[in-house]
Scaffold this active site. Structure first.
Site, PDB file in Angstrom:
ATOM      1  N   SER A  33     -12.013  -5.037  -0.903  1.00 57.71           N
ATOM      2  CA  SER A  33     -11.508  -6.122   0.181  1.00 57.71           C
ATOM      3  C   SER A  33     -11.426  -6.285   1.166  1.00 57.71           C
ATOM      4  CB  SER A  33      -9.306  -6.183  -0.774  1.00 57.71           C
ATOM      5  OG  SER A  33      -8.497  -5.143  -0.254  1.00 57.71           O
ATOM      6  N   LYS A 101       3.182   0.038   0.671  1.00 57.14           N
ATOM      7  CA  LYS A 101       3.812  -0.057  -0.749  1.00 57.14           C
ATOM      8  C   LYS A 101       3.075  -0.105  -1.581  1.00 57.14           C
ATOM      9  CE  LYS A 101       2.816  -4.463  -0.512  1.00 57.14           C
ATOM     10  NZ  LYS A 101       2.170  -4.984  -1.140  1.00 57.14           N
ATOM     11  N   ASP A 102       1.385   0.654  -1.214  1.00 64.33           N
ATOM     12  CA  ASP A 102       1.116   1.053  -2.890  1.00 64.33           C
ATOM     13  C   ASP A 102       0.813   2.245  -2.953  1.00 64.33           C
ATOM     14  OD1 ASP A 102       0.721  -1.711  -2.680  1.00 64.33           O
ATOM     15  OD2 ASP A 102      -1.197  -1.599  -1.861  1.00 64.33           O
ATOM     16  N   THR A 145       3.626 -14.732  -8.077  1.00 61.54           N
ATOM     17  CA  THR A 145       3.939 -13.059  -7.649  1.00 61.54           C
ATOM     18  C   THR A 145       3.905 -12.026  -9.189  1.00 61.54           C
ATOM     19  OG1 THR A 145       4.767 -11.674  -7.038  1.00 61.54           O
ATOM     20  CG2 THR A 145       6.390 -13.263  -7.804  1.00 61.54           C
ATOM     21  N   ARG A 149       9.512  -6.604  -8.197  1.00 61.34           N
ATOM     22  CA  ARG A 149      11.074  -6.667  -7.164  1.00 61.34           C
ATOM     23  C   ARG A 149      10.743  -8.323  -6.249  1.00 61.34           C
ATOM     24  NH1 ARG A 149      10.127  -7.717  -1.460  1.00 61.34           N
ATOM     25  NH2 ARG A 149       7.945  -7.713  -1.733  1.00 61.34           N
ATOM     26  N   ARG A 150       9.736  -9.523  -6.265  1.00 58.48           N
ATOM     27  CA  ARG A 150       9.520 -10.769  -5.500  1.00 58.48           C
ATOM     28  C   ARG A 150      10.605 -11.266  -6.990  1.00 58.48           C
ATOM     29  NH1 ARG A 150       4.151  -9.592  -3.210  1.00 58.48           N
ATOM     30  NH2 ARG A 150       4.795  -8.970  -0.808  1.00 58.48           N
ATOM     31  N   ARG A 167      -2.346 -11.853  -9.755  1.00 61.04           N
ATOM     32  CA  ARG A 167      -3.335 -10.978  -9.378  1.00 61.04           C
ATOM     33  C   ARG A 167      -4.326 -11.303  -8.660  1.00 61.04           C
ATOM     34  NH1 ARG A 167      -2.972  -6.514 -12.197  1.00 61.04           N
ATOM     35  NH2 ARG A 167      -4.631  -5.378 -10.296  1.00 61.04           N
ATOM     36  N   GLY A 168      -5.075  -9.966  -8.379  1.00 65.07           N
ATOM     37  CA  GLY A 168      -6.220 -10.228  -7.304  1.00 65.07           C
ATOM     38  C   GLY A 168      -6.027 -10.084  -5.990  1.00 65.07           C
ATOM     39  N   ASN A 169      -6.864  -9.673  -4.650  1.00 59.84           N
ATOM     40  CA  ASN A 169      -6.580  -9.555  -3.501  1.00 59.84           C
ATOM     41  C   ASN A 169      -6.357 -10.596  -2.962  1.00 59.84           C
ATOM     42  OD1 ASN A 169      -8.879 -11.569  -2.571  1.00 59.84           O
ATOM     43  ND2 ASN A 169     -10.191  -9.717  -3.231  1.00 59.84           N
ATOM     44  N   ARG A 173      -5.506 -15.093  -4.323  1.00 62.73           N
ATOM     45  CA  ARG A 173      -4.551 -15.491  -4.533  1.00 62.73           C
ATOM     46  C   ARG A 173      -4.211 -16.730  -3.623  1.00 62.73           C
ATOM     47  NH1 ARG A 173       0.401 -10.269  -5.191  1.00 62.73           N
ATOM     48  NH2 ARG A 173      -1.364  -9.362  -6.114  1.00 62.73           N
ATOM     49  N   CYS A 260       6.436   2.533  -8.565  1.00 63.75           N
ATOM     50  CA  CYS A 260       6.363   1.649  -7.444  1.00 63.75           C
ATOM     51  C   CYS A 260       5.884   0.664  -8.051  1.00 63.75           C
ATOM     52  CB  CYS A 260       4.693   1.902  -6.996  1.00 63.75           C
ATOM     53  SG  CYS A 260       4.490   2.916  -6.104  1.00 63.75           S
TER      54      CYS A 260
END
Length: 327
Positions: A33, A101-102, A145, A149-150, A167-169, A173, A260
């Site tokens: 990406s 975070k990933d 989203t 979490r969000r 979803r998606g890069n 988005r 995660c």
């Protein structure tokens, strides 16, 4: 410089020399990406400035391929790193650059987090073609989203909104937003800024509004545990203060179960030698109410042993959350 973390809790597993590192030839495994390539090229340039020869190995991961389901339903964010780890194990690459975070809270046996770099803006950003702020949305508006979490944070702020998967890069988005599929979307401010897309940001949520994910805005570099030479080459890129804060954040998630893809926010700051850690948890299918926890401790980021204390601080915050009913 800072030694790197071992599996289970993020503490030193190598004692690294402060002597100059001889030039080495390295290959970075990276997703393809645009943001992932920016991150890999950023690390490549820093290592080349240290005299190393650095190539890139672009790869497509399962997380990039599965776009019709939420990450929490198909295996979590570890889907973004598995293929990169295979490349490290097979010797086709020597290091992998990740958005921290990933990265799963516990790495597979034989892999270590060798470096955490200086953090970009850790906050979430509001992006919309029509509305300058989340508060401007009409009742029932659609917000995109795929982050649990969000989702819980948005529901706590605006329980009337319709939260739809996204979803998606990053470019995908933004395209879906521009096509009118959403009234607004929430993205990490760091990714937008790194790609020069800061003008798309209508509002940056303060951490008092939306608490970030553990590790958000930071880059982590993964290596094989037996590659002390690679870890040594990465040592000058590490940022001790960022490493300390994300250690505390990741410890909360690890203590809560390690996923995660849980509805958990955790964010730490280091100010005047005091590490403060805040966390929030919500039930995506329950009432739009957040459980919150907070703790702080005086720590020295320059002392690698402080990471053990940061882990304990994270565990104590997780205990607070569980005592309130988080799971």
């Amino acid at each position: 410089m800072s030694p790197h973390a071992c599996r289970g809790s993020e503490k030193a597993s190598f004692v690294l020399s402060t002597a100059p590192t001889p030039p080495v030839s390295l290959t970075i495994a990276t997703r393809e990406s645009r943001l992932a390539m920016w991150q890999a090229e950023h690390v490549q340039a820093l290592l080349q400035a240290q005299g190393h020869s650095v190539a890139l190995l672009g790869m497509t991961t399962q997380g990039d391929q599965i776009l019709d389901r939420s990450l929490s339903k198909v295996g979590g964010k570890g889907l973004f790193v598995k293929e990169l780890e295979v490349a490290l194990e097979e010797g086709r690459a020597n290091l992998a650059v990740h958005s921290l975070k990933d990265v799963p809270m516990d790495l597979p046996e034989g892999f270590d987090l060798a470096c955490v770099m200086t953090r970009e803006d850790p906050r979430d950003a509001w992006v919309s073609s029509k509305y300058a702020h989340l508060n401007d949305l009409p009742q029932g508006a659609v917000v995109g989203t795929s982050s649990l979490r969000r989702t819980v944070l948005l529901r706590a702020l605006r329980p009337d909104l319709k939260i739809e998967p996204l979803r998606g890069n990053l470019d995908t988005r933004l395209r879906k937003l521009d096509e009118g599929q959403y009234d607004g979307i929430v993205l990490a401010a760091a990714g937008l800024k790194r790609l020069g897309l800061g003008e798309r940001i209508r509002h940056i949520f303060e951490t008092t509004e939306m608490l970030p994910a553990a590790g958000q805005g930071a880059l982590g570099i993964e290596v094989r545990s037996n590659r002390a030479d690679v870890a040594q080459a990465l040592a000058p890129l590490a940022d001790a203060a960022t490493w300390l804060t994300v250690t505390a954040e990741r410890a909360v998630s690890r203590a809560m179960g390690g996923s995660c893809s849980m509805p958990l926010a955790a964010h730490a700051t280091l100010t005047d030698g005091v590490l403060r850690l805040q966390a929030a948890w919500g039930d995506p299918s329950g009432a739009p109410v957040l459980l919150r926890a907070d703790a702080k401790q005086a720590l020295d980021a320059a002392d690698p042993a402080s990471r053990d204390a940061a882990n304990l601080l994270g565990e104590s915050v997780a205990v607070q959350l569980r005592a309130q009913g988080a799971h």
